[in-house]
Design an enzyme around this catalytic site. Structure first.
Site, PDB file in Angstrom:
ATOM      1  N   HIS A 189       0.545   1.927 -23.967  1.00 52.75           N
ATOM      2  CA  HIS A 189       0.865   2.375 -22.609  1.00 52.75           C
ATOM      3  C   HIS A 189       1.434   1.237 -21.763  1.00 52.75           C
ATOM      4  O   HIS A 189       2.489   1.380 -21.133  1.00 52.75           O
ATOM      5  CB  HIS A 189      -0.400   2.925 -21.949  1.00 52.75           C
ATOM      6  N   GLU A 190       0.739   0.115 -21.761  1.00 53.69           N
ATOM      7  CA  GLU A 190       1.188  -1.009 -20.937  1.00 53.69           C
ATOM      8  C   GLU A 190       2.475  -1.628 -21.490  1.00 53.69           C
ATOM      9  O   GLU A 190       3.294  -2.141 -20.729  1.00 53.69           O
ATOM     10  CB  GLU A 190       0.089  -2.061 -20.841  1.00 53.69           C
ATOM     11  N   HIS A 218       5.428   0.064 -19.900  1.00 57.04           N
ATOM     12  CA  HIS A 218       5.752  -0.517 -18.593  1.00 57.04           C
ATOM     13  C   HIS A 218       6.455  -1.861 -18.759  1.00 57.04           C
ATOM     14  O   HIS A 218       7.472  -2.139 -18.116  1.00 57.04           O
ATOM     15  CB  HIS A 218       4.473  -0.734 -17.779  1.00 57.04           C
TER      16      HIS A 218
END
Length: 384
Positions: A33-34, A37
């Site tokens: 997920h990170e 980003h």
């Protein structure tokens, strides 16, 4: 203590097994997920100050060439990417941007165009969906996809299927307009709709017949708890696993990811309107339990579990709640409509409300976990 006893029988070794696999699953999904980003932010020229797995004090970390601090933190229940110009790890509120030089503004997340900021925020959930697609595609290419033809092999006498006119030999074509490819598709839809009338199209001989069937409502009970599900009372053929070529595997993985997303959102909506019990909502303790149990089954069920969990993580983060990625996107939508960002005070209040909602949901889910494991009943007996 009936639910709790099986989990205590293994003692310390069982606890360590569950804790280990919970950390493995959570770390992988948070990293994915990170990373979503991070990659899109770097692509748009944003400087990343911190990439953290977990919150709180740093346990271990290192610097990379671009000046990013990669680290593992003490509380392993999430993670964050802190970008240059952020006042806090949530990227919700900026520092005083007027104090930045022209060069520093070029590196700041909050000085990027609206489309760039929206892409960076959406990168996390999109990475979770991409992970699920890749994981499922690899399974479909190597191990195979569960595939049972959607042909009715047997109708249980007195069942909802018999009442609704389903016959042995029928091939289910669609349910409520959804195309049916496998018997597994039928099971997913029916289980999610107990006592809900369904319109089914079935192929019978050379004709397509429309039937109206209402699945029976039954209660299942297992180590995950009790839940009400729908049941038709039909059986399919023997399940098998079909391997696919890369192109087909990716296409079917995308379709499976979409189906899981739709089913998850339907289940959540049913909880909201009261058609489904909210005690099915699990928190970190139940995820930990599932991680340990699924890992005992081997790598295939573990990858399936991680793919489904990744989809759920992506969906939850898209909810329009400040603090979550969806909340940021909601603010950006308002900015696009207004032609300027919301005021800082409005954003602060929004993030406070969002944080309160998220914490309330966490407490509620954890309470469900404690109730599920029998700890609440145990405390009540101990106190009384």
């Amino acid at each position: 203590m009936s639910y709790l006893a099986p989990y205590l029988e293994g003692g310390l070794i069982h606890f360590l097994w569950v804790a280990f696999w919970f950390l493995v699953v959570l770390t992988v999904l948070v990293f994915v997920h990170e990373l979503g980003h991070y990659l899109i932010a770097r692509r748009n020229g944003v400087k990343i100050e911190v990439f953290s797995i977990g919150f709180g004090p740093e346990l271990y970390g290192w610097w990379d060439r671009s000046g990013t601090r990669w680290k593992f933190s003490a509380i392993p229940l999430g993670g964050y990417v802190k970008m240059f110009g952020d006042a806090d790890p949530s990227s919700g509120l900026p520092i005083n941007l007027t104090k930045l030089s022209a060069e520093e503004r070029e590196l700041s997340f909050h000085c990027k165009r609206l489309s760039q900021r929206a892409a960076i925020v959406a990168g996390g959930p999109l990475a979770n969906f991409a992970f699920a697609v890749v994981a499922l595609a690899l399974l479909f290419m190597t191990y195979g996809q569960p595939f049972t033809p959607a042909e009715v092999g047997q109708v249980v006498p007195g069942s909802a299927a018999e009442t609704g006119g389903i016959r042995t030999g029928d091939t289910i074509v669609s349910i409520d307009g959804r195309s049916i490819d496998r018997f597994e598709d039928v099971q997913q839809i029916v289980r999610l709709n107990p006592a809900v009338p369904l319109t089914m199209m079935v192929k019978r001989d050379n004709d397509v017949v429309t039937l109206h069937v209402t699945p029976s409502r039954i209660e299942e009970s297992d180590r995950l708890g009790r839940r009400e599900v729908g049941q038709l009372g039909i059986r399919g053929g023997a399940p098998k696993y079909v391997r696919h070529d890369p192109a087909s595997a990716i296409g079917r993985a995308v379709s499976e990811t979409w189906n899981v997303s739709v089913m998850t959102l339907e289940a959540m909506w049913q909880m909201v309107i009261g058609r489904r019990a909210t005690d099915e909502l699990g928190g970190p303790l139940r995820i930990a339990q599932l991680s340990g149990e699924v890992a005992q089954g081997g790598i295939v069920p573990l990858i399936w579990f991680m793919a489904v969990l990744s989809i759920n993580l992506g969906l939850i983060n898209l909810f329009p709640v400040p603090v979550l990625d969806g909340g940021h996107l909601l603010f950006y939508a308002a900015e696009a409509i207004r032609g300027k960002p919301l005021g800082q005070r409005a954003q602060e209040y929004g993030f406070r409300i969002g944080l309160a909602l998220v914490l309330t949901l966490m407490v509620f889910a954890t309470w469900n976990d404690l109730t599920h494991f029998g700890l609440v009943d145990f405390v009540k007996r101990f106190v009384t």
